[in-house]
Every structure is written in structure tokens, then in C-alpha cells.
Design a protein around this motif. Structure first.
Motif, mmCIF file in Angstrom:
data_model
loop_
_atom_site.group_PDB
_atom_site.id
_atom_site.type_symbol
_atom_site.label_atom_id
_atom_site.label_comp_id
_atom_site.label_asym_id
_atom_site.label_seq_id
_atom_site.Cartn_x
_atom_site.Cartn_y
_atom_site.Cartn_z
ATOM 1 N N GLY A 47 0.804 -1.212 0.000
ATOM 2 C CA GLY A 47 0.000 0.000 0.000
ATOM 3 C C GLY A 47 0.841 1.268 0.000
ATOM 4 N N PHE A 48 2.002 1.212 -0.633
ATOM 5 C CA PHE A 48 2.833 2.416 -0.724
ATOM 6 C C PHE A 48 2.093 3.476 -1.542
ATOM 7 C CE2 PHE A 48 7.573 1.761 0.285
ATOM 8 C CZ PHE A 48 7.279 0.906 1.323
ATOM 9 N N PRO A 49 2.123 4.721 -1.089
ATOM 10 C CA PRO A 49 1.461 5.771 -1.865
ATOM 11 C C PRO A 49 2.121 5.951 -3.239
ATOM 12 C CG PRO A 49 2.666 6.705 0.011
ATOM 13 C CD PRO A 49 2.733 5.220 0.142
ATOM 14 N N SER A 50 1.326 6.433 -4.189
ATOM 15 C CA SER A 50 1.805 6.445 -5.571
ATOM 16 C C SER A 50 3.026 7.340 -5.784
ATOM 17 C CB SER A 50 0.684 6.829 -6.527
ATOM 18 O OG SER A 50 0.145 8.053 -6.121
ATOM 19 N N ASP A 51 3.162 8.421 -5.000
ATOM 20 C CA ASP A 51 4.340 9.280 -5.204
ATOM 21 C C ASP A 51 5.622 8.531 -4.855
ATOM 22 O OD1 ASP A 51 3.315 9.428 -2.534
ATOM 23 O OD2 ASP A 51 4.784 11.000 -2.117
ATOM 24 N N LEU A 52 5.551 7.636 -3.882
ATOM 25 C CA LEU A 52 6.732 6.830 -3.552
ATOM 26 C C LEU A 52 6.957 5.760 -4.610
ATOM 27 C CD1 LEU A 52 6.614 6.174 0.303
ATOM 28 C CD2 LEU A 52 8.139 7.692 -0.968
ATOM 29 N N ARG A 53 5.865 5.191 -5.056
ATOM 30 C CA ARG A 53 5.982 4.097 -6.037
ATOM 31 C C ARG A 53 6.600 4.571 -7.338
ATOM 32 N NH1 ARG A 53 0.268 1.075 -5.490
ATOM 33 N NH2 ARG A 53 0.977 0.000 -7.354
ATOM 34 N N THR A 54 6.282 5.806 -7.722
ATOM 35 C CA THR A 54 6.851 6.296 -8.981
ATOM 36 C C THR A 54 8.358 6.505 -8.861
ATOM 37 O OG1 THR A 54 6.279 8.537 -8.334
ATOM 38 C CG2 THR A 54 4.769 7.435 -9.848
ATOM 39 N N ARG A 55 8.848 6.610 -7.634
ATOM 40 C CA ARG A 55 10.293 6.795 -7.469
ATOM 41 C C ARG A 55 11.066 5.478 -7.523
ATOM 42 N NH1 ARG A 55 10.276 10.202 -2.208
ATOM 43 N NH2 ARG A 55 12.241 9.139 -1.903
ATOM 44 N N LEU A 56 10.337 4.375 -7.527
ATOM 45 C CA LEU A 56 10.997 3.065 -7.524
ATOM 46 C C LEU A 56 11.220 2.541 -8.935
ATOM 47 C CD1 LEU A 56 9.126 1.126 -4.713
ATOM 48 C CD2 LEU A 56 11.595 1.453 -4.839
ATOM 49 N N ARG A 57 12.399 1.968 -9.131
ATOM 50 C CA ARG A 57 12.658 1.274 -10.396
ATOM 51 C C ARG A 57 13.521 0.068 -10.083
ATOM 52 N NH1 ARG A 57 15.773 4.685 -14.278
ATOM 53 N NH2 ARG A 57 16.594 2.782 -15.164
ATOM 54 N N PRO A 58 13.254 -1.065 -10.713
ATOM 55 C CA PRO A 58 14.084 -2.236 -10.427
ATOM 56 C C PRO A 58 15.552 -1.973 -10.801
ATOM 57 C CG PRO A 58 12.151 -2.857 -11.712
ATOM 58 C CD PRO A 58 12.178 -1.364 -11.669
ATOM 59 N N ILE A 59 16.451 -2.376 -9.933
ATOM 60 C CA ILE A 59 17.887 -2.185 -10.183
ATOM 61 C C ILE A 59 18.288 -2.847 -11.508
ATOM 62 C CG2 ILE A 59 20.212 -2.615 -9.264
ATOM 63 C CD1 ILE A 59 18.539 -0.679 -7.538
ATOM 64 N N SER A 60 17.639 -3.987 -11.806
ATOM 65 C CA SER A 60 17.990 -4.720 -13.027
ATOM 66 C C SER A 60 17.749 -3.886 -14.288
ATOM 67 C CB SER A 60 17.178 -6.011 -13.115
ATOM 68 O OG SER A 60 15.802 -5.703 -13.176
ATOM 69 N N GLU A 61 16.916 -2.837 -14.156
ATOM 70 C CA GLU A 61 16.614 -2.014 -15.332
ATOM 71 C C GLU A 61 17.445 -0.737 -15.386
ATOM 72 O OE1 GLU A 61 12.422 -1.260 -15.398
ATOM 73 O OE2 GLU A 61 11.952 -3.400 -15.407
ATOM 74 N N MET A 62 18.313 -0.543 -14.402
ATOM 75 C CA MET A 62 19.089 0.697 -14.350
ATOM 76 C C MET A 62 20.370 0.551 -15.165
ATOM 77 S SD MET A 62 18.604 2.076 -10.536
ATOM 78 C CE MET A 62 16.981 2.394 -9.870
ATOM 79 N N ASP A 63 20.208 0.664 -16.464
ATOM 80 C CA ASP A 63 21.327 0.420 -17.376
ATOM 81 C C ASP A 63 22.525 1.320 -17.094
ATOM 82 O OD1 ASP A 63 19.595 -1.346 -18.423
ATOM 83 O OD2 ASP A 63 19.452 -0.447 -20.414
ATOM 84 N N GLU A 64 22.251 2.605 -16.822
ATOM 85 C CA GLU A 64 23.357 3.547 -16.593
ATOM 86 C C GLU A 64 24.145 3.170 -15.339
ATOM 87 O OE1 GLU A 64 24.899 5.885 -18.310
ATOM 88 O OE2 GLU A 64 23.568 5.191 -19.905
ATOM 89 N N LEU A 65 23.395 2.815 -14.294
ATOM 90 C CA LEU A 65 24.027 2.421 -13.029
ATOM 91 C C LEU A 65 24.870 1.156 -13.224
ATOM 92 C CD1 LEU A 65 24.088 2.929 -9.849
ATOM 93 C CD2 LEU A 65 22.304 1.182 -9.745
#
Ligand SMILES: Nc1ncnc2c1ncn2[C@@H]1O[C@H](COP(=O)(O)OP(=O)(O)OP(=O)(O)O)[C@@H](O)[C@H]1O
Ligand SMILES: [Mg+2]
Length: 259
Positions: A47-65
Motif C-alpha cells: 500500500g505504498f502511496p503512488s508518489d513513492l511508487r513512482t520513485r521506484l525502479r528495479p535495479i535490473s533495469e538501471m542500465d546507466e548504473l
């Protein structure tokens, strides 16, 4: 304490992970919840609020990182890259916290050793091992369906592996498979959690047919679980019966696992 949650697809791993994470947080523990599913949905279950959820991205998709840390672009085959990139800052930097639960999305991780030899896999494996080494009070790993993710690191550091099952022979079959794979690598701290249990008969079936695993607890089938998902409310808040069941499982684990 480090808890890994596994089981057949769709049995309720994410639901249980969310329930336990919030239970431990409300008991005053520091919780790091890790979503290791290729299509993450633990944030929703929590039940994380949507503003927090939009800040999340799977590490596996962080190509630059991944490029910055390993020296190679994800998807490249051959060539040189660092197999033990720096990852210690990642859990804090790329997670979000809500009601005491810190959540990190990893994306698909193959820690069993069969995966590709590529930068993204090196990055995720290193991160996974790092998470297991960290001194978090409570680490809750929501694994993806299946059993191929059981690796050496799991054995050495996971205090409890919870195998979620529905009252069906198929999901109990998967549980038996997980048990045998776990035994192969020397992991014996396994518990069964029954989910979507509709009546006494189903509860009795689960208890009678467990593949030799102790039953940690049962969660009843409740349409409110899907309703909670639709409304974007945590099951923990929306379905008191499931919250209570999860709280007793959380307590049982604390009692059974020497810290
Ligand atoms: N106790 C329950 N009663 C009714 N529905 C439930 C219950 N637990 C889970 N569900 C529903 O079952 C579906 C699968 O649950 P969940 O996502 O937790 O499973 P999962 O094992 O994590 O799935 P996946 O393998 O896709 O990651 C969801 O739609 C969820 O709302
Ligand atoms: Mg899931």
C-alpha cells in the motif's frame, strides 16, 4: 533475521511478504523488503502511496548504473566487466520508506549460478550477496515463482525460507520440489505457509499433505485481498484476519530462530 519467501506462481508470496514486513515494522523492527520479481508488485501489496511508487525502479533495469559500476553496458556479451561492482550504497539510495518498511526493487535475479555471464547478472548477484551480509534487523525477500533461485548464499544467510502453498496438490508438488532442492544445498530451515484456505477441510488437507515441512501458519481465502489491491490499500490494513494471522507467524519465527 533474513526471511526468503518462495512458492509456485500466484500462491500469495507477495501478499505474505507485505504482511510480514508491516508486522515486523509495527513490532518496532527495522525492515528491508526486497522485491526480486521481474515484474515487481510488492509496493502495491504494501500500500505504498503512488508518489513513492513512482520513485521506484528495479535495479535490473538501471542500465546507466550497471554501466557505471561494472564498466559494461547491459546486454553486451563478451568483453570485460567488473564481477564484483560496488553495491553498498544501493539499498539506501534506490529504496523508498513507508511506515517503517524500506522497499528495494531488484528485478529478476538469478543467484543459482545458471544465469548468463553478463554485467547485469554480476551486478544483481553482488547486490543480493551484499543484502544477505548486511546487518538489517529484518530482511524480507519476495522471490519470484519457481525454485531455480536457490543458491549457496541463500543457505548460508537465510534464517527462514517460507514456502507458500495453496490447498492444491500442484502447489504442494512445487513445495516438495523446493524442499528437495533446498536439501541438496544444505538448507533445512523451511516452513510451509498455507494461503487461500477456504475451510477446515482445506486446512486439514494442507496439514496432512505437507511434504514434511512444519506449518508456520495459514491465511484464509478472502475476496477482500483482491479488493485491497484494487483500492490500493495494504492487505495488512484492509483484512484484519490476515493481519492477525501474519502477526502470529511473525512472532513464531522470532521465537523459533535464535538471533
Ligand atoms: N488469502 C487470499 N485470499 C484471496 N486472494 C488472495 C489471497 N492471497 C493472495 N490472493 C490473490 O492472489 C493473487 C496472487 O497473489 P500474490 O501476488 O501475492 O501471489 P504471488 O505468489 O506473489 O504471485 P507471483 O508468482 O505472480 O509473484 C493476487 O490477485 C492476490 O490478490
Ligand atoms: Mg509475487
Amino acid at each position: 533475521m533474513k526471511i526468503a519467501i518462495t512458492g509456485k506462481g500466484g500462491v500469495g508470496k507477495t501478499t505474505l511478504a507485505a504482511l510480514l514486513a508491516q508486522s515486523y515494522s509495527d513490532l518496532g523492527r527495522q525492515v528491508l523488503a526486497v522485491d526480486a520479481d521481474p515484474s515487481p508488485c510488492l509496493a502495491g501489496a504494501l500500500g505504498f502511496p503512488s508518489d513513492l511508487r513512482t520513485r521506484l525502479r528495479p535495479i535490473s533495469e538501471m542500465d546507466e548504473l550497471i554501466y557505471e559500476r561494472t564498466g559494461a553496458r547491459p546486454g553486451t556479451v563478451g568483453g570485460f566487466f567488473t564481477i564484483n561492482p560496488r553495491v553498498d550504497d544501493i539499498p539506501e539510495r534506490f529504496s523508498v520508506v513507508n511506515r517503517g518498511v524500506r522497499l528495494l526493487e531488484m528485478g529478476a535475479v538469478d543467484i543459482g549460478g545458471s544465469g548468463c555471464i553478463c554485467p547485469e547478472s554480476a551486478m544483481l548477484k553482488t547486490l543480493f550477496t551484499h543484502l544477505l551480509f548486511r546487518k538489517d534487523e529484518m530482511l524480507i525477500l519476495d522471490m519470484y515463482a519457481g525454485v531455480e533461485h536457490l543458491g549457496r548464499a541463500t543457505v548460508d544467510f537465510v534464517d527462514a525460507m517460507l514456502v507458500v502453498v495453496e490447498p492444491t496438490r500442484r502447489s504442494l508438488g512445487t513445495a516438495a520440489q523446493i524442499k528437495s532442492l533446498a536439501a541438496d544445498i544444505g538448507l533445512s530451515r523451511l516452513w510451509l505457509v498455507g494461503n487461500k484456505v477456504r475451510n477446515e477441510e482445506e486446512a486439514a488437507f494442507l496439514k496432512a499433505e505437507t511434504p514434511g515441512l512444519p506449518v508456520l501458519g495459514l491465511l484464509t481465502a478472502d475476496l477482500a485481498v483482491q479488493e485491497a489491491d484494487r483500492l490500493g490499500i495494504a492487505v495488512y490494513d484492509y483484512v484484519p484476519a490476515l493481519r492477525q494471522a501474519a502477526e502470529s507467524m511473525a512472532q513464531l519465527l522470532i521465537n523459533q530462530i535464535p538471533s
